[in-house]
Design an enzyme around this catalytic site. Structure first.
Site, mmCIF file in Angstrom:
data_model
loop_
_atom_site.group_PDB
_atom_site.id
_atom_site.type_symbol
_atom_site.label_atom_id
_atom_site.label_comp_id
_atom_site.label_asym_id
_atom_site.label_seq_id
_atom_site.Cartn_x
_atom_site.Cartn_y
_atom_site.Cartn_z
ATOM 1 N N HIS B 211 -36.367 -19.930 24.282
ATOM 2 C CA HIS B 211 -35.803 -21.153 24.855
ATOM 3 C C HIS B 211 -36.865 -22.239 24.754
ATOM 4 O O HIS B 211 -37.902 -22.158 25.394
ATOM 5 C CB HIS B 211 -35.397 -20.910 26.315
ATOM 6 C CG HIS B 211 -34.861 -22.140 26.991
ATOM 7 N ND1 HIS B 211 -33.573 -22.231 27.461
ATOM 8 C CD2 HIS B 211 -35.441 -23.327 27.277
ATOM 9 C CE1 HIS B 211 -33.384 -23.428 27.992
ATOM 10 N NE2 HIS B 211 -34.508 -24.116 27.905
ATOM 11 N N GLU B 278 -32.223 -29.107 25.175
ATOM 12 C CA GLU B 278 -32.565 -27.682 25.094
ATOM 13 C C GLU B 278 -32.114 -27.096 23.755
ATOM 14 O O GLU B 278 -31.000 -27.355 23.304
ATOM 15 C CB GLU B 278 -31.891 -26.915 26.234
ATOM 16 C CG GLU B 278 -32.371 -27.340 27.612
ATOM 17 C CD GLU B 278 -31.839 -26.449 28.735
ATOM 18 O OE1 GLU B 278 -32.532 -26.321 29.751
ATOM 19 O OE2 GLU B 278 -30.734 -25.889 28.590
ATOM 20 N N ARG B 295 -31.211 -35.377 33.325
ATOM 21 C CA ARG B 295 -31.900 -35.557 34.614
ATOM 22 C C ARG B 295 -33.349 -35.128 34.440
ATOM 23 O O ARG B 295 -33.743 -34.671 33.370
ATOM 24 C CB ARG B 295 -31.245 -34.670 35.658
ATOM 25 C CG ARG B 295 -31.196 -33.215 35.183
ATOM 26 C CD ARG B 295 -30.828 -32.252 36.254
ATOM 27 N NE ARG B 295 -30.390 -30.972 35.741
ATOM 28 C CZ ARG B 295 -31.186 -29.968 35.384
ATOM 29 N NH1 ARG B 295 -32.489 -30.097 35.458
ATOM 30 N NH2 ARG B 295 -30.691 -28.837 34.928
#
Lengths: 170, 500
Positions: B211, B278, B295
């Protein structure tokens, strides 16, 4: 609990047992070996101790019927074994005298979002009994056996404590 | 249009509310806190300039209650609102309501939140912008029948995800058809309670990717820069526990590819303010767009330490209409930062939440340490909110120094009264795969056997064991040996309080 067991305490860490003996003259031994130790209790939840010349600050937190001891960034799950209780358990068999094997208890404190079964309903092993929400996660509490739901002890939207009984399966 | 902010309502709680208060105070901006009954004496309430009770306990009654929050904004005369992360931070309706009241929303425009907030419309937008995406549905799933049709097309294992949320909530891994229906229902219910929408979609589960996410900053004049990447592969329940910047897997070439992709994503949705794109990175170093978090991220401090930029300050300046002055060519990482999230969870008991009163709190200190915490001794950790207690962040001049410093900091950090993820983070820092930088999102499943292997220092074990034995000898009730007895006593006490 009988007073005679007070000075002999057995602790269990990672499936290994340690037998501690505290004598009236202040001598402390573990598994028959005398250790050099000094203990200063700070509160019911933490203490300073010096053991074999090294200093430790141990912080205790209640968990899972035992406690977690935090020391130097490592945490140990520790149980205190009561010798009389253990003997009794070995006579009557695995803890059965103390906990009904078919009861389902809350694994954590939380909110009962939904009961998934009704009283009198037949359930299979692994079937969801109650959905419990804690810290925004929903967790399905499953039946440990195939049987019939004898009794549900909780209502929808009820807040339960850890270890509280949820249902009885027979 | 430039407008100086004078007073910010912080529509959040815990460590992130404190984090925002700190920067605001440095800028001479006043802050207003809102709080639930449980949080009335929380550090973030005490540190605010003004605080208003929301007269409720659950998230729906308090931190998710738009009318109450907007009322406080009006009554207190705030000219801006910072949503933090979680709660209403990615609710476009909330952002629009704030904009309509002529209050500056410190975050992206509501239409950018809407485009990216629906994970499905984001996937559609990215696929049109030629940013690579993970195979799966491009639209929300309307029924179980539709889900089972797509499942048979893309195959198992797959992931059901909330279309209108993030942060792992409402996400379910499904291995076969037999679990599909119950997972579908659970995911819908979780998504409803966490995000107020039960829309879900499905994606093929990539096998053991990493990730990697890109931090971007965009101003209102079309300038967009990226501040490198964060690696967040150490996760449990699809939620991050350890993050770092830079990633051990990212070369300077890959960094600029990822960064440019992140900038393109931001431009495609008309993004303004700080945001995070992401990606999943597979073993062949191919990356796929996962989602955009519109955010401030929980793990933003690692970027702050490595790039020397206060992201909350940048957010406020962008919201005031300032132009970005920093150029991409001037942005370079310096050293290495790692964050450990300290959750009230018991890692040795499947990371189950742990609640109770904090009896002891001594965070670590010293060179290169940053502690962003929301707790103090005496604080009650409730089952009502997210279990994040604190974030421990360290900086080192290279990765090894950062790991060594984190080990030292974790050893010093003490929290009593609840179980925490401190021992788990310790395990990660000492694990060879982590030290080598050779790991993926399967780290926990692959290596973490409920912590049994971490507890092996005989000196520590004996000290811990002696402490417990000593307490038991003195019959301290904390250490009651019979759990059934303990339950009975507690219940009786509870009952007595209820009757009183």
């Amino acid at each position: 609990m009988p007073n005679t067991s007070l000075k002999r305490i057995i602790t269990q860490v990672n499936d290994i047992q340690y037998e501690w003996k505290f004598s009236d003259d202040g001598t402390i031994s573990v598994n028959g070996k005398v250790v050099v130790a000094k203990i200063d209790k700070v509160s019911d939840a933490d203490l300073f101790l010096s053991l074999e010349g090294k200093l430790y600050h141990v912080i205790l937190t209640e968990a899972n019927g035992g406690c977690i001891a935090l020391v130097n960034g490592e945490a140990y799950h520790i149980k205190v074994i009561d010798p009389t209780l253990e003997k009794l358990q070995s006579i009557v068999g695995k803890a059965s005298a103390f906990r009904h094997p078919d009861e389902i208890r809350a694994p954590m404190p939380g909110l009962v979002v939904k009961r998934e079964v009704k009283e009198g309903e037949s359930v299979k092993i692994g079937q969801g009994i109650v959905i419990l929400e804690a810290m925004k996660m929903e967790n399905e509490v499953k039946s440990p056996k195939t049987g019939v739901v004898q009794k549900l002890f909780v209502e929808d939207r009820q807040v339960v404590e850890k270890g509280e009984i949820l249902a009885l399966i027979l | 249009m430039k407008r100086k902010i004078k007073k910010i309502l912080i529509a959040n709680r815990g460590e992130i509310a404190l984090r925002i208060q700190r920067t605001a105070r440095e800028l001479g901006i006043r802050t207003v806190a809102i709080y639930s009954f449980e949080d009335s004496h929380a550090p973030f309430v005490l540190n605010s300039d003004e605080a208003y009770s929301l007269n409720g306990s659950t998230a729906n009654e308090t931190y998710l209650n738009i009318p109450k929050i907007l009322d406080v904004a009006s009554v207190s005369g705030c000219d801006a609102l910072h949503p933090g992360y979680g709660f209403l931070s990615e609710n476009s309706g909330f952002a629009a309501a704030v904009e309509q009241r002529d209050i500056i929303f410190i975050g992206p425009p509501s239409n950018a939140i809407k485009k990216m907030g629906s994970k499905t419309s984001a996937r559609r937008l990215m696929s049109e912008a030629k940013v690579p995406i993970v195979p799966g549905s491009l639209d929300p799933i309307k029924s179980y029948d539709e889900l089972s049709l797509i499942a048979s097309e893309i195959g198992f294992p797959l992931l059901i995800k909330a279309a209108d949320g993030g942060g792992g909530k409402g996400m379910r891994k499904v291995d076969s058809f037999s679990d599909l229906k119950s997972s579908f229902e659970r995911a819908q219910a979780e998504a409803q309670s966490a995000f107020g929408s039960n829309r879900i979609y499905v994606e093929k589960l990539l096998m053991n990717p990493r990730h990697i996410e890109v931090q971007i900053l965009a101003d209102a004049y079309g300038n967009v820069v990226y501040l490198g990447e964060r690696e967040c592969s150490v996760q449990r329940r699809h939620q991050k526990v350890v993050e770092e910047s830079p990633s051990a897997a990212v070369t300077p070439e890959l960094r600029s590819q990822l960064g440019r992709a992140g900038v393109n994503v931001a431009k495609a949705c008309g993004y303004v303010n700080a945001g995070t794109v992401e990606f999943l990175l597979d073993a062949n170093k191919q990356f796929y767009f996962l989602e955009m978090n519109t955010r401030l991220q929980v793990e933003h401090p690692v970027t702050e330490l490595v790039y020397g930029i206060d992201l909350v300050k940048a957010q406020i300046q962008i919201a005031e209409g300032e132009e970005l002055t920093i150029k991409q060519s001037e942005i370079a990482p310096r050293g290495h930062a790692i964050e450990c999230r300290l959750y009230a969870e018991d890692p040795e008991n499947n990371f189950f939440p742990s609640t109770g009163t904090i009896t002891h709190y001594q965070p670590s200190e010293g060179y290169g340490i940053r502690n962003d915490s929301g707790i103090c001794a005496g604080f009650v950790v409730s089952h009502l909110y997210d279990p994040l207690l604190a974030k421990l962040i360290v900086w080192g001049k290279e990765r090894k120094e950062a790991i060594d410093r984190m080990k030292r900091a974790l050893r010093e950090y003490t929290i009593g009264g609840v179980a925490t993820t401190i021992p788990f983070c310790n395990f990660v820092m000492k694990h060879e795969s982590f030290v080598q930088g050779n790991f993926d999102i399967g780290f926990v499943d692959k290596y973490y056997n409920n912590g049994k292997q971490t507890s092996n220092d005989i000196h520590n074990i004996l000290a811990a064991s002696l402490a417990v034995a000593f307490m038991a000898k003195n019959r301290v009730s904390l250490l009651s040996t019979n759990s059934l007895e303990t339950n009975n006593v507690n219940r009786w006490k509870l009952k007595r309080f209820e009757d009183a």
